[in-house]
Design an enzyme around this catalytic site. Structure first.
Site, PDB file in Angstrom:
ATOM      1  N   TYR A   1       0.830  -1.194   0.000  1.00  0.00           N
ATOM      2  CA  TYR A   1       0.000   0.000   0.000  1.00  0.00           C
ATOM      3  C   TYR A   1       0.873   1.257   0.000  1.00  0.00           C
ATOM      4  O   TYR A   1       1.926   1.286   0.637  1.00  0.00           O
ATOM      5  CB  TYR A   1      -0.919   0.015   1.216  1.00  0.00           C
ATOM      6  CG  TYR A   1      -1.879  -1.147   1.278  1.00  0.00           C
ATOM      7  CD1 TYR A   1      -2.255  -1.830   0.122  1.00  0.00           C
ATOM      8  CD2 TYR A   1      -2.417  -1.574   2.486  1.00  0.00           C
ATOM      9  CE1 TYR A   1      -3.141  -2.893   0.172  1.00  0.00           C
ATOM     10  CE2 TYR A   1      -3.302  -2.633   2.543  1.00  0.00           C
ATOM     11  CZ  TYR A   1      -3.664  -3.295   1.388  1.00  0.00           C
ATOM     12  OH  TYR A   1      -4.536  -4.342   1.438  1.00  0.00           O
TER      13      TYR A   1
ATOM     14  N   GLU B   1     -17.477  -0.420  23.338  1.00  0.00           N
ATOM     15  CA  GLU B   1     -18.563  -0.070  22.426  1.00  0.00           C
ATOM     16  C   GLU B   1     -19.092   1.350  22.634  1.00  0.00           C
ATOM     17  O   GLU B   1     -19.853   1.854  21.795  1.00  0.00           O
ATOM     18  CB  GLU B   1     -19.688  -1.098  22.532  1.00  0.00           C
ATOM     19  CG  GLU B   1     -19.270  -2.450  21.974  1.00  0.00           C
ATOM     20  CD  GLU B   1     -20.334  -3.523  22.100  1.00  0.00           C
ATOM     21  OE1 GLU B   1     -20.339  -4.443  21.267  1.00  0.00           O
ATOM     22  OE2 GLU B   1     -21.165  -3.434  23.041  1.00  0.00           O
TER      23      GLU B   1
END
Length: 412
Positions: free
Chosen positions: A300, A373
């Site tokens: 990349y 979360e």
């Protein structure tokens, strides 16, 4: 407030559902179906792209620019271990795990999509949703998304990544180079094999390889600041017998840099060191050896956040969030989001999830990696805020020559 509580509960449920059913790169078939089901339930037209990816569009109340939001989808070949957190959502696909946060990324983008879809009458232009397969395996899914037309008509793009070594809720941004370009290298060194009892008849490729491995970083650091690159050796393979000098050695490794000049400097350092060692180990009676082959495979590219876009987005985010670091250090991780940023302006953001008090401290790619979360709704608000602001004042984010799509129509 009730709406945000409902949205938070919804995205947590989605994240856990994705986490239970992880799939490897370009095998995200069930994940693709689930994303399309959720989008269609929200009334957002979508279709498949790049094999196992999904692309969709939210249309505003009239013509205007197009902002893309991207999430990756794939999981890793990691055996998830049971922790005090994942009893209800541990992977049901043996040997595969969402150990890098892509489950959270999908939930965050779907949460932003839900907000934007419900408020689509309040903005002009459109929002492109890109759910991309195969971020984890070069050459990656971004190239296929672009090749399939996924950026056609897009004026800017934004993405984020959850990081386990950054404190929960922290937003790290940097204009310019933010993540490294990666390069894989393979070196084969050819010598002259023979029995250990007759060392004078041999040219030992293992000895040459040892000198190469022990000297390379010193040689590179003469040309490149050690803080600007990372280099390591992954495998060294040679020989079949304990008492025989082999004929060749293969060394495989990788290095990472933040610009093309440093990449070329490292390649030159490798070549010059190998040339030196060939000369040093040569023998007048052994023509043609030692010798070497050096192969370099580019991974990349450097992820480069557009300075204009990033600075405007940072000013906005600092009014919405208390923990925004716009001078975050560039990191040696690599990401195929870099390919999108070569095509259109935009930025990539790191979102922290480390929470020592809760015991969520494992780094990405760990078998015990998990997400606090609470950070999911932060990610939703981040993407939603930047997207809406861009659609309202696009010229503050990108130079005028990049705004080509004020009367853009998507192909769905």
């Amino acid at each position: 407030m009730n709406f945000l509580n409902s949205l938070d509960k919804w995205i947590r449920s989605l994240r856990r559902q994705f986490h239970r059913e992880p799939e490897l790169s370009f095998n995200e078939h069930r994940t693709q179906k689930e994303i399309m089901y959720v989008l269609e339930d929200l009334g957002i037209a979508c279709k498949k792209i790049a094999g196992t990816g999904v692309i969709a569009e939210i249309h505003g109340n009239g013509p205007g620019p197009c902002m893309a939001i991207r999430s990756d989808m794939d999981a890793l070949a990691v055996v998830e271990r049971a922790t005090g957190f994942n009893e209800d959502y541990i992977s049901r696909n043996p040997g595969v795990m969402h150990a890098c946060g892509h489950d959270g990324h999908m939930a965050i983008v779907l949460g932003a999509a839900r907000l934007l879809q419900e408020q689509r009458d309040s903005f002009g232009g459109s929002v492109r949703l890109i759910f991309q397969p195969a971020e984890e395996v070069p050459p990656g899914g971004a190239v296929r998304v672009i090749g399939d037309g996924g950026l056609e008509g897009v004026d800017a793009i934004v993405g984020l990544h959850i990081f386990g070594d950054v404190d929960v809720g922290a937003i790290n941004i940097r204009a310019g180079p933010f993540m490294a370009g990666s390069v894989r290298f393979t070196v084969k060194i050819f010598g002259k094999g023979g029995h250990h009892s007759t060392p004078g008849d041999c040219i030992d490729p293992i000895a040459i390889a040892a000198d190469f491995i022990s000297s390379l970083n010193t040689r590179v650091s003469e040309k490149v600041d050690p803080s600007d690159y990372a280099l390591g050796f992954g495998t060294v393979n040679s020989g079949e017998q304990f008492n025989r000098t082999p004929d060749e050695v293969e060394i495989v490794g990788s290095f990472r840099t933040f610009n093309a000049e440093d990449t070329e400097a490292i390649k030159d350092s490798m070549s010059s060191l190998l040339d030196y060692l060939v000369t040093a180990y040569s023998h007048k009676d052994r023509r043609g050896v030692p010798s070497y082959e050096l192969k370099v495979q580019y991974g990349y590219p450097v992820l480069f956040n557009d300075p204009v876009f990033t600075k405007k987005a940072t000013r906005l985010l600092k009014t919405r969030f208390s923990n925004v670091n716009d001078d975050a250090r560039a990191i040696f991780g690599a990401e195929d989001f870099a390919y999108y940023l070569q095509e259109v302006p935009g930025m990539y953001v790191i979102l922290g999830t480390r929470n020592v008090e809760k015991g969520i401290v494992e780094g990405n790619h760990s078998s015990g990696f998990d997400i606090d979360e609470d950070v999911l709704i932060t990610g939703v608000e981040l993407l939603y805020s930047v997207t809406l602001d861009f659609l309202n004042v696009p010229r503050a984010y990108v130079r005028s020559e990049h705004l080509l799509n004020e009367h853009h129509t998507f192909f769905i």
